[in-house]
Design a protein around this motif. Sequence first.
Motif, PDB file in Angstrom:
ATOM      1  N   LEU A   4       0.828  -1.209   0.000  1.00 39.01           N
ATOM      2  CA  LEU A   4       0.000   0.000   0.000  1.00 39.01           C
ATOM      3  C   LEU A   4       0.864   1.261   0.000  1.00 39.01           C
ATOM      4  O   LEU A   4       0.543   2.245  -0.678  1.00 39.01           O
ATOM      5  N   LEU A   5       1.963   1.232   0.765  1.00 37.01           N
ATOM      6  CA  LEU A   5       2.876   2.383   0.765  1.00 37.01           C
ATOM      7  C   LEU A   5       3.506   2.580  -0.607  1.00 37.01           C
ATOM      8  O   LEU A   5       3.652   3.712  -1.076  1.00 37.01           O
ATOM      9  N   ALA A   6       3.858   1.483  -1.252  1.00 37.72           N
ATOM     10  CA  ALA A   6       4.435   1.585  -2.593  1.00 37.72           C
ATOM     11  C   ALA A   6       3.431   2.199  -3.558  1.00 37.72           C
ATOM     12  O   ALA A   6       3.788   3.068  -4.367  1.00 37.72           O
ATOM     13  N   GLU A   7       2.169   1.798  -3.455  1.00 34.77           N
ATOM     14  CA  GLU A   7       1.123   2.385  -4.291  1.00 34.77           C
ATOM     15  C   GLU A   7       0.962   3.873  -3.992  1.00 34.77           C
ATOM     16  O   GLU A   7       0.835   4.692  -4.902  1.00 34.77           O
ATOM     17  N   ARG A   8       0.973   4.207  -2.717  1.00 31.21           N
ATOM     18  CA  ARG A   8       0.813   5.608  -2.324  1.00 31.21           C
ATOM     19  C   ARG A   8       1.941   6.464  -2.901  1.00 31.21           C
ATOM     20  O   ARG A   8       1.712   7.540  -3.425  1.00 31.21           O
ATOM     21  N   PHE A   9       3.167   5.986  -2.797  1.00 30.15           N
ATOM     22  CA  PHE A   9       4.289   6.789  -3.261  1.00 30.15           C
ATOM     23  C   PHE A   9       4.373   6.850  -4.786  1.00 30.15           C
ATOM     24  O   PHE A   9       4.924   7.802  -5.331  1.00 30.15           O
ATOM     25  N   ALA A  10       3.773   5.896  -5.473  1.00 33.01           N
ATOM     26  CA  ALA A  10       3.648   6.015  -6.924  1.00 33.01           C
ATOM     27  C   ALA A  10       2.730   7.195  -7.250  1.00 33.01           C
ATOM     28  O   ALA A  10       3.001   7.977  -8.176  1.00 33.01           O
ATOM     29  N   VAL A  11       1.675   7.356  -6.470  1.00 35.17           N
ATOM     30  CA  VAL A  11       0.772   8.494  -6.648  1.00 35.17           C
ATOM     31  C   VAL A  11       1.481   9.788  -6.258  1.00 35.17           C
ATOM     32  O   VAL A  11       1.332  10.814  -6.926  1.00 35.17           O
ATOM     33  N   VAL A  12       2.272   9.743  -5.204  1.00 37.86           N
ATOM     34  CA  VAL A  12       3.003  10.931  -4.755  1.00 37.86           C
ATOM     35  C   VAL A  12       3.922  11.447  -5.865  1.00 37.86           C
ATOM     36  O   VAL A  12       4.064  12.660  -6.035  1.00 37.86           O
ATOM     37  N   GLU A  13       4.512  10.558  -6.634  1.00 38.95           N
ATOM     38  CA  GLU A  13       5.357  10.983  -7.759  1.00 38.95           C
ATOM     39  C   GLU A  13       4.552  11.847  -8.727  1.00 38.95           C
ATOM     40  O   GLU A  13       5.047  12.861  -9.228  1.00 38.95           O
ATOM     41  N   GLU A  14       3.309  11.469  -8.972  1.00 40.84           N
ATOM     42  CA  GLU A  14       2.440  12.256  -9.852  1.00 40.84           C
ATOM     43  C   GLU A  14       2.058  13.581  -9.193  1.00 40.84           C
ATOM     44  O   GLU A  14       1.989  14.615  -9.853  1.00 40.84           O
ATOM     45  N   VAL A  15       1.813  13.549  -7.900  1.00 41.32           N
ATOM     46  CA  VAL A  15       1.472  14.768  -7.154  1.00 41.32           C
ATOM     47  C   VAL A  15       2.623  15.761  -7.228  1.00 41.32           C
ATOM     48  O   VAL A  15       2.411  16.960  -7.415  1.00 41.32           O
ATOM     49  N   VAL A  16       3.844  15.280  -7.106  1.00 43.91           N
ATOM     50  CA  VAL A  16       5.021  16.149  -7.189  1.00 43.91           C
ATOM     51  C   VAL A  16       5.045  16.866  -8.532  1.00 43.91           C
ATOM     52  O   VAL A  16       5.303  18.080  -8.597  1.00 43.91           O
ATOM     53  N   LYS A  17       4.759  16.154  -9.595  1.00 40.06           N
ATOM     54  CA  LYS A  17       4.754  16.772 -10.927  1.00 40.06           C
ATOM     55  C   LYS A  17       3.719  17.889 -11.005  1.00 40.06           C
ATOM     56  O   LYS A  17       4.001  18.968 -11.543  1.00 40.06           O
ATOM     57  N   VAL A  18       2.538  17.640 -10.475  1.00 39.98           N
ATOM     58  CA  VAL A  18       1.476  18.653 -10.493  1.00 39.98           C
ATOM     59  C   VAL A  18       1.871  19.854  -9.645  1.00 39.98           C
ATOM     60  O   VAL A  18       1.705  21.006 -10.053  1.00 39.98           O
ATOM     61  N   LYS A  19       2.421  19.593  -8.467  1.00 39.32           N
ATOM     62  CA  LYS A  19       2.830  20.687  -7.588  1.00 39.32           C
ATOM     63  C   LYS A  19       3.954  21.501  -8.222  1.00 39.32           C
ATOM     64  O   LYS A  19       3.952  22.729  -8.133  1.00 39.32           O
ATOM     65  N   GLN A  20       4.909  20.835  -8.857  1.00 40.72           N
ATOM     66  CA  GLN A  20       5.994  21.555  -9.541  1.00 40.72           C
ATOM     67  C   GLN A  20       5.432  22.453 -10.640  1.00 40.72           C
ATOM     68  O   GLN A  20       5.816  23.620 -10.762  1.00 40.72           O
ATOM     69  N   ALA A  21       4.549  21.912 -11.434  1.00 42.92           N
ATOM     70  CA  ALA A  21       4.007  22.652 -12.572  1.00 42.92           C
ATOM     71  C   ALA A  21       3.163  23.851 -12.149  1.00 42.92           C
ATOM     72  O   ALA A  21       3.052  24.819 -12.892  1.00 42.92           O
ATOM     73  N   ASN A  22       2.601  23.783 -10.959  1.00 40.33           N
ATOM     74  CA  ASN A  22       1.681  24.829 -10.511  1.00 40.33           C
ATOM     75  C   ASN A  22       2.203  25.658  -9.342  1.00 40.33           C
ATOM     76  O   ASN A  22       1.462  26.476  -8.793  1.00 40.33           O
ATOM     77  N   GLY A  23       3.460  25.437  -8.950  1.00 41.01           N
ATOM     78  CA  GLY A  23       4.045  26.211  -7.861  1.00 41.01           C
ATOM     79  C   GLY A  23       3.368  25.990  -6.525  1.00 41.01           C
ATOM     80  O   GLY A  23       3.280  26.904  -5.711  1.00 41.01           O
ATOM     81  N   ILE A  24       2.904  24.779  -6.290  1.00 41.97           N
ATOM     82  CA  ILE A  24       2.220  24.448  -5.040  1.00 41.97           C
ATOM     83  C   ILE A  24       3.248  23.863  -4.069  1.00 41.97           C
ATOM     84  O   ILE A  24       4.010  22.966  -4.443  1.00 41.97           O
ATOM     85  N   PRO A  25       3.278  24.331  -2.819  1.00 44.34           N
ATOM     86  CA  PRO A  25       4.234  23.782  -1.854  1.00 44.34           C
ATOM     87  C   PRO A  25       3.847  22.370  -1.421  1.00 44.34           C
ATOM     88  O   PRO A  25       2.689  21.959  -1.552  1.00 44.34           O
ATOM     89  N   ALA A  26       4.818  21.648  -0.906  1.00 44.18           N
ATOM     90  CA  ALA A  26       4.553  20.291  -0.423  1.00 44.18           C
ATOM     91  C   ALA A  26       3.588  20.320   0.759  1.00 44.18           C
ATOM     92  O   ALA A  26       2.665  19.507   0.840  1.00 44.18           O
TER      93      ALA A  26
END
Length: 72
Positions: A4-26
Amino acid sequence: MVDLLAERFAVVEEVVKVKQANGIPALLPDRVEEVVAQVEALAAEKGLPPGIAGALWRTLIAETIAYENARL
């Protein structure tokens, strides 16, 4: 749990991309509190101690934020 953690962090990788593209802090403090409140309510519904569920979730969130910060 590890799967489940591995699945979560796969999603987190996508979240990082969205946050980078939109200037959203962690860290979004209001969102953290919202999520923890939901987890504690769900835990209570299922007969689990809400404080334990909340504490575990806060740890998971803190580690996720650190992971995101390292990539932003």
